[in-house]
Design a protein around this motif. Sequence first.
Motif, short mmCIF file in Angstrom:
data_model
loop_
_atom_site.label_atom_id
_atom_site.label_comp_id
_atom_site.label_asym_id
_atom_site.label_seq_id
_atom_site.Cartn_x
_atom_site.Cartn_y
_atom_site.Cartn_z
N LYS A 1 0.83 -1.21 0.00
CA LYS A 1 0.00 0.00 0.00
C LYS A 1 0.86 1.25 0.00
CE LYS A 1 -3.95 -2.21 2.28
NZ LYS A 1 -4.82 -2.27 3.48
N GLN A 2 1.98 1.19 0.70
CA GLN A 2 2.89 2.33 0.73
C GLN A 2 3.46 2.58 -0.66
OE1 GLN A 2 3.57 4.55 3.20
NE2 GLN A 2 4.76 5.62 1.63
N ASN A 3 3.66 1.50 -1.43
CA ASN A 3 4.20 1.65 -2.77
C ASN A 3 3.32 2.53 -3.65
OD1 ASN A 3 6.56 0.19 -2.51
ND2 ASN A 3 5.61 -1.76 -3.04
N SER A 4 2.00 2.43 -3.47
CA SER A 4 1.10 3.27 -4.25
C SER A 4 1.32 4.74 -3.93
CB SER A 4 -0.35 2.88 -3.98
OG SER A 4 -0.64 1.59 -4.45
N LYS A 5 1.52 5.04 -2.66
CA LYS A 5 1.81 6.42 -2.26
C LYS A 5 3.15 6.88 -2.82
CE LYS A 5 -0.77 5.88 2.08
NZ LYS A 5 -0.70 5.88 3.57
N ASP A 6 4.12 5.97 -2.80
CA ASP A 6 5.44 6.31 -3.35
C ASP A 6 5.36 6.58 -4.84
OD1 ASP A 6 6.52 5.96 -0.84
OD2 ASP A 6 7.20 3.90 -1.23
N LEU A 7 4.51 5.82 -5.54
CA LEU A 7 4.36 6.02 -6.98
C LEU A 7 3.76 7.39 -7.28
CD1 LEU A 7 3.06 2.54 -8.15
CD2 LEU A 7 5.18 3.63 -8.87
N LEU A 8 2.79 7.81 -6.49
CA LEU A 8 2.20 9.14 -6.70
C LEU A 8 3.23 10.22 -6.48
CD1 LEU A 8 -1.27 8.66 -4.96
CD2 LEU A 8 -0.87 9.07 -7.39
N GLU A 9 4.08 10.03 -5.48
CA GLU A 9 5.14 11.00 -5.22
C GLU A 9 6.15 11.00 -6.37
OE1 GLU A 9 8.72 11.75 -1.96
OE2 GLU A 9 7.05 10.42 -1.46
N ILE B 1 8.94 5.85 -20.52
CA ILE B 1 8.89 4.54 -19.88
C ILE B 1 8.46 4.67 -18.42
CG2 ILE B 1 10.33 2.63 -19.06
CD1 ILE B 1 11.95 2.96 -21.67
N LEU B 2 9.05 5.60 -17.71
CA LEU B 2 8.72 5.79 -16.30
C LEU B 2 7.27 6.25 -16.13
CD1 LEU B 2 11.94 7.52 -14.91
CD2 LEU B 2 11.10 5.22 -14.39
N TYR B 3 6.85 7.18 -16.96
CA TYR B 3 5.47 7.66 -16.86
C TYR B 3 4.49 6.54 -17.14
CZ TYR B 3 1.32 10.54 -17.34
OH TYR B 3 0.07 11.06 -17.17
N SER B 4 4.76 5.76 -18.17
CA SER B 4 3.90 4.64 -18.51
C SER B 4 3.85 3.63 -17.38
CB SER B 4 4.41 3.97 -19.80
OG SER B 4 3.62 2.86 -20.13
N TYR B 5 5.00 3.34 -16.80
CA TYR B 5 5.05 2.39 -15.68
C TYR B 5 4.18 2.87 -14.51
CZ TYR B 5 6.48 0.26 -11.37
OH TYR B 5 6.44 -0.34 -10.15
N ILE B 6 4.35 4.11 -14.13
CA ILE B 6 3.62 4.65 -12.99
C ILE B 6 2.12 4.59 -13.23
CG2 ILE B 6 3.18 6.73 -11.63
CD1 ILE B 6 6.12 7.52 -12.23
N GLU B 7 1.69 5.00 -14.41
CA GLU B 7 0.26 4.99 -14.72
C GLU B 7 -0.29 3.56 -14.66
OE1 GLU B 7 -1.91 8.06 -16.01
OE2 GLU B 7 -0.59 8.21 -14.26
#
Length: 606
Positions: free
Chosen positions: A101-109, A132-138
């Motif tokens: 769950k923390q990973n989702s917060k880290d991804l938003l950051e 690549i990074l933007y696509s991964y995060i989304e």
Amino acid sequence: MTNNFFKKGRWLLSIFLVVSLLCSCTPPPKSAATPTSAGYEQYKAADLSMQKNFNLFTEDLFRNEISNSGISFHFSIADPASRGLKTVPLTLGDFSLDNMKQNSKDLLELKTKLMQFNPRKLTKDQRLTYQILYSYIETELTSDGMELYTEPLTSTIGVQAQLPVLFAEYAFYNRDDVENYLSLLSTIDDYYSQILEYEKEKSKAGLFMSDSAADHVLKSCEAYLIQPDHSFLAETFNTRIDALNDLTPEEKAAYKEKNLKVLEENFVPAYKNLINGITALMGTGTNEKGLAAFPDGKKYFEYLVNSNTGTSYDSVESLKKAIEKQISSEIKALGQITKDNPKILDQLDTYSFRYTKPDEILDSLKSQINKDFPELPPCQYTVKYVPVALESSLSPAFYLVPPIDRYEDNIIYINGNKRFQNDDLYTTLAHEGYPGHLYQNVYFLSKSQNDLRSILSFAAYSEGWATYVENYSYTLDNGLDPDLGKLLAHNSAITLGIYAYLDICINYEGWDKEQTAKYLGTFYNVDKTDIVDTIYNSLVENPTNYMKYYVGYLEIMEMKSAAQKILKDKFDLKEFHTFLLDTGPAPFSVILPEFRNWLGKELRTN
């Protein structure tokens, strides 16, 4: 079919930034006013500043990512000091629901930080990394709230099956590596306890695996209930210790004893506890069907497709149609071969390749691919065989990606289990070696200037490439009748395509075993219950696994076909391969625009 589940083994324990990417759009770049002649140098200076900052951003991200796990750290880089890394993380990671769950917060950051950069002010290579990074995060953000759908334990590609082999291949460059290895190995019982707690959470949520899947996991675990002093982990440890020159005989003996103690007190108990824990949870998993039978199963499958294939198709439905179309074209081509040469079918049960020994095969492949593939820098490889005790729980063959600063050293494993005796070693080693995983990884690692890109894993790109060149190898001068080689290549593609098609039918559309059996019997004359059971259970337990191979192959074949159609006699296969290799691991949603640019350039220059 060859399953190469270890090609990115170093990322087995990492949750963040390690999977294939979503078919998502790159955000529109921030507008930039056209500079006047007086302000041009200021605009250029701003560009250079942003490019420098972007490099710092990706360097920091690289260091953070490989520091999540001691295994990831060691398999990523042989000389940490060269990247300013001094502390080795003596942990196997944090596999907990809270951490997910923390990973989702880290991804938003991370997304916020990434979007501070203007892609228009970045270099061409930096823009590709940005995309690549933007696509991964989304992509990964679409899995928010579905953390308990993740399954770390599966019979062949699960953590419990792969981690011991990574320990067996943990390189000892010096004394510190030995100390770090023993420290990491001693934490395996705690790490597996985390996974077991996570499985209990899945059980409470009604998402635990079926009893048949659990039974397969238990059999996999039983392979590691070893006698420490007669185990492959003791043998490989002793071999690595003996090769070190900076240890005295007394120190080597002491380390060997310590290793046996860790195996006895931590490793074996870790598997015993995992077996007991999974056994206690059996009966709580009530779904014997695919993901579609779970409440958010279809939504999670959509996420897996995007994450694991990075497909350029915008929906599962459109991807399914593309798979059907490709299978049909392969069947048509196969039919034409048998029509033109009916006697070719007589060779199916008697054919053999000219070379049968691994070194002979790899030497033959290496020499023959020069005409269609760019040259590699000097490198070497070692072929090893899976320990007998693990043959039943590991895939037919696999390749271990070397550290980014030691790409010259490569390892290929072959599984000698009798159930794989009908697999063609020639094409298997084309998949794993030349021009497959070994070739692709050495090529990219030798050219990449960005450490972050060198560690990111895009399964559909790497497995799609390896599947594509495996089929290519059937057409080489390998001792086969050329028509037979083409027939076998099409047949291999059709088989893998059926698995990918059924993956969607079972895990997205909700097919049960009876529907699967009817499809296989009606269209492919497969009526043996044990074969249907094996296919069905494999797809239920490993959703989208086969799609990584086939969708990657499909995307490459579609680009190749488009290039041939547009460029006609100007099409150069070597140039096409060079484009794919230079672009490097990425989701196909990002590669496709790059391909169109390349195609336009080829039209203009030719």
